[in-house]
Write a protein that holds these residues in place. Structure first.
Motif, PDB file in Angstrom:
ATOM      1  N   LYS A 154       0.859  -1.187   0.000  1.00 19.12           N
ATOM      2  CA  LYS A 154       0.000   0.000   0.000  1.00 19.12           C
ATOM      3  C   LYS A 154       0.898   1.240   0.000  1.00 19.12           C
ATOM      4  N   TYR A 155       0.525   2.214  -0.830  1.00 18.05           N
ATOM      5  CA  TYR A 155       1.373   3.397  -0.996  1.00 18.05           C
ATOM      6  C   TYR A 155       0.620   4.678  -0.662  1.00 18.05           C
ATOM      7  N   ILE A 156       1.367   5.663  -0.176  1.00 19.81           N
ATOM      8  CA  ILE A 156       0.857   7.031  -0.063  1.00 19.81           C
ATOM      9  C   ILE A 156       1.923   7.956  -0.647  1.00 19.81           C
ATOM     10  N   SER A 157       1.525   9.145  -1.047  1.00 15.57           N
ATOM     11  CA  SER A 157       2.463  10.106  -1.632  1.00 15.57           C
ATOM     12  C   SER A 157       3.100  10.955  -0.531  1.00 15.57           C
ATOM     13  N   SER A 158       4.157  11.671  -0.891  1.00 15.60           N
ATOM     14  CA  SER A 158       4.810  12.580   0.056  1.00 15.60           C
ATOM     15  C   SER A 158       3.854  13.684   0.494  1.00 15.60           C
ATOM     16  N   ASP A 159       2.989  14.128  -0.418  1.00 19.03           N
ATOM     17  CA  ASP A 159       2.009  15.161  -0.067  1.00 19.03           C
ATOM     18  C   ASP A 159       1.020  14.643   0.980  1.00 19.03           C
ATOM     19  N   GLU A 160       0.632  13.378   0.850  1.00 22.46           N
ATOM     20  CA  GLU A 160      -0.272  12.791   1.851  1.00 22.46           C
ATOM     21  C   GLU A 160       0.440  12.629   3.191  1.00 22.46           C
ATOM     22  N   LEU A 161       1.723  12.271   3.154  1.00 19.39           N
ATOM     23  CA  LEU A 161       2.495  12.116   4.382  1.00 19.39           C
ATOM     24  C   LEU A 161       2.605  13.453   5.127  1.00 19.39           C
ATOM     25  N   LYS A 162       2.728  14.551   4.363  1.00 19.16           N
ATOM     26  CA  LYS A 162       2.876  15.879   4.974  1.00 19.16           C
ATOM     27  C   LYS A 162       1.676  16.265   5.836  1.00 19.16           C
ATOM     28  N   LYS A 163       0.517  15.678   5.552  1.00 24.49           N
ATOM     29  CA  LYS A 163      -0.684  16.016   6.320  1.00 24.49           C
ATOM     30  C   LYS A 163      -0.625  15.476   7.749  1.00 24.49           C
ATOM     31  N   HIS A 164       0.227  14.499   7.978  1.00 17.00           N
ATOM     32  CA  HIS A 164       0.341  13.888   9.305  1.00 17.00           C
ATOM     33  C   HIS A 164       1.503  14.547  10.059  1.00 17.00           C
ATOM     34  N   ASN A 165       1.360  15.819  10.353  1.00 12.04           N
ATOM     35  CA  ASN A 165       2.460  16.578  10.944  1.00 12.04           C
ATOM     36  C   ASN A 165       2.058  17.306  12.222  1.00 12.04           C
ATOM     37  N   LYS A 166       1.115  16.720  12.956  1.00 10.22           N
ATOM     38  CA  LYS A 166       0.662  17.331  14.202  1.00 10.22           C
ATOM     39  C   LYS A 166       0.987  16.412  15.376  1.00 10.22           C
ATOM     40  N   SER A 167       0.985  16.982  16.565  1.00 14.13           N
ATOM     41  CA  SER A 167       1.368  16.210  17.754  1.00 14.13           C
ATOM     42  C   SER A 167       0.428  15.029  17.995  1.00 14.13           C
ATOM     43  N   ASP A 168      -0.835  15.156  17.565  1.00 16.85           N
ATOM     44  CA  ASP A 168      -1.779  14.052  17.754  1.00 16.85           C
ATOM     45  C   ASP A 168      -1.941  13.204  16.494  1.00 16.85           C
ATOM     46  N   ASP A 169      -1.107  13.468  15.490  1.00 21.16           N
ATOM     47  CA  ASP A 169      -1.145  12.697  14.248  1.00 21.16           C
ATOM     48  C   ASP A 169       0.225  12.854  13.581  1.00 21.16           C
ATOM     49  N   LEU A 170       1.213  12.108  14.082  1.00 20.90           N
ATOM     50  CA  LEU A 170       2.609  12.332  13.705  1.00 20.90           C
ATOM     51  C   LEU A 170       3.167  11.100  12.988  1.00 20.90           C
TER      52      LEU A 170
END
Length: 447
Positions: A6-22
């Motif tokens: 299963k793959y995700i893009s770098s742009d999708e990874l960037k969305k997970h950049n919060k303390s409660d979703d890291l």
């Protein structure tokens, strides 16, 4: 052959950049470290600063090979679809692997034993000079020895924070508290908190705490726009008071360095008695209590207040050489605004650091940190190897057309003063409509 990954893009990874979703990526595999950030030995700030990115180079730099086996429990099942490795990163990883295979990260030499014996000798001589001698100049010499002791202890604390200098983690922690907290009054917990952030975000004006010295100092006019410190979580306000001090920072630089320890004592106390989670808080507070017991007691044994004040000032003055050295390594290097990026690790370290050139017999004096770039690229590498790997790092920088700056101590001072003077002159011209008080007008009108 069917690819069931299963793959995700770098742009999708960037969305997970919060303390409660890291989330982070290491070698193209995506990991959820949201809960682990609270337990991370290096603190949560390095993870937060690199959240939503591939952090392979940073992970390799800061972790031993045994750390890889702990990653699987954080694996999300996703891989980076657009994962790529630059030529610079490939060469860096290859070099790191060669050092590891040669056992260089485990071979620490005998420097720690020598340093501990030297520190013990300095401490004994200082105490003997104060308690058993009557001469004024002997007392001042003892104060100088104390400042020199603090310099050597700082190098030991730095080494123990980056790699294990003792046989076990327990003994390593004991040496940290004993030498750092008990002998210098500066908490190892405070040092780890700030130093890890500095390494990850080297020379970022809003993420690196080592460049955030307003109202006294500013290395770039970009700080005149009142940036928000992502480390301290507050605005670095550039007001009329900051403008006044910064306008003359190239003149006040050395006097400020002479009393820089006062700020370190204050920062230690603010952290240890804050609501922030502090590892081994009780041990750190106990160590600080030990320092503030023996140090005032030693000073009180001097015959009069003049000698007591001069003793403390002498110790601060000698130790200021180290504070100056730390600033020389970074103040005149390139700076930037924004979060660090995981895919230009090597480039950011080369642009943000300056080496201090010296003879090999002076390595003990600088504690290995004259090889600042080498240390930033390989923070777990014992200082006894830094001079040996320096030519290899230089060649790698040359291959990829990246800066490798090695200056003499005198040249580095000139570069730093020039940087501070440039910012000082810009501060005088910045936002001229800013309200000025009478003191400002008097100094600028009459020189």
């Amino acid at each position: 052959m069917v690819d069931n990954k299963k793959y995700i893009s770098s742009d999708e990874l960037k969305k997970h950049n919060k303390s409660d979703d890291l989330w982070i990526s290491i070698q193209g595999k995506v990991y959820n470290v949201t809960d682990w950030a609270k337990e991370h030995p290096g603190g949560d700030i390095p993870l937060m600063n690199l959240s939503g990115q591939d952090v392979t180079d940073a992970f390799i730099a800061f972790h031993p090979g045994t750390a890889w086996k702990y990653l699987d429990r954080f694996f999300t099942g996703y891989y980076l679809k657009d994962f790529k490795v630059s030529e610079v990163s490939m060469d860096y990883r290859r070099l790191h692997s060669e050092f590891s295979k040669a056992g260089m990260f485990e071979k620490k030499g005998h420097g720690v034993i020598y340093s501990l014996c030297f520190v013990a000798l300095l401490l004994f001589t200082c105490v003997y000079g104060v308690l058993c001698c009557d001469g004024f100049w002997v007392h001042m010499f003892s104060g100088g020895l104390l400042g020199f002791l603090w310099m050597q202890v700082a190098y030991l604390g730095h080494d123990s924070g980056h790699y294990q200098i003792m046989t076990t983690r327990g003994f390593n922690k004991f040496v940290q508290i004993l030498t750092g907290n008990c002998l210098t009054g500066i908490s190892i917990a405070w040092w780890k908190w700030t130093h890890n952030a500095h390494h990850v975000a080297c020379n970022s004006l809003d993420y690196d705490p080592d460049l955030q010295h307003l109202p006294m100092l500013a290395v770039s006019s970009k700080l005149f726009h009142s940036l928000t410190s992502q480390f301290y979580g507050r605005k670095l306000t550039f007001d009329s008071l900051s403008r006044f001090f910064v306008s003359y920072q190239h003149i006040t630089y050395y006097p400020v360095m002479c009393v820089a320890r006062v700020n370190l004592y204050l920062q230690t106390l603010l952290l240890l008695f804050s609501k922030r989670k502090v590892p081994d808080r009780a041990l750190n507070i106990l160590g600080i209590f030990v320092f503030w017991s023996w140090f005032p007691l030693l000073v009180s044994c001097l015959p009069n207040w003049n000698e007591r004040v001069l003793f403390v000032l002498t110790s601060f003055f000698v130790c200021s050489v180290q504070h100056i050295q730390f600033t020389l390594n970074h103040f005149a290097a390139d700076v930037y605004v924004g979060a660090p990026k995981g895919n230009d690790w090597f480039e950011k370290q080369t642009s943000g650091t300056i080496d201090i050139a010296c003879s090999s017999w002076m390595d003990w004096f600088f504690g290995g940190l004259q090889f600042q770039l080498e240390h930033h690229l390989f923070p777990r590498l014992p200082r006894c190897h830094l001079r040996n790997v320096s030519p290899v790092v230089r060649e790698l920088c040359k291959k990829h057309n990246l800066p490798y700056r090695s200056l003499s101590f005198f040249e580095a001072n000139l570069w730093t003063l020039r940087t501070l003077r440039t910012a000082a002159l810009e501060a005088r011209d910045f936002s001229k409509p800013m309200p000025k008080n009478l003191l400002w007008e008097a100094v600028n009108t009459h020189g």
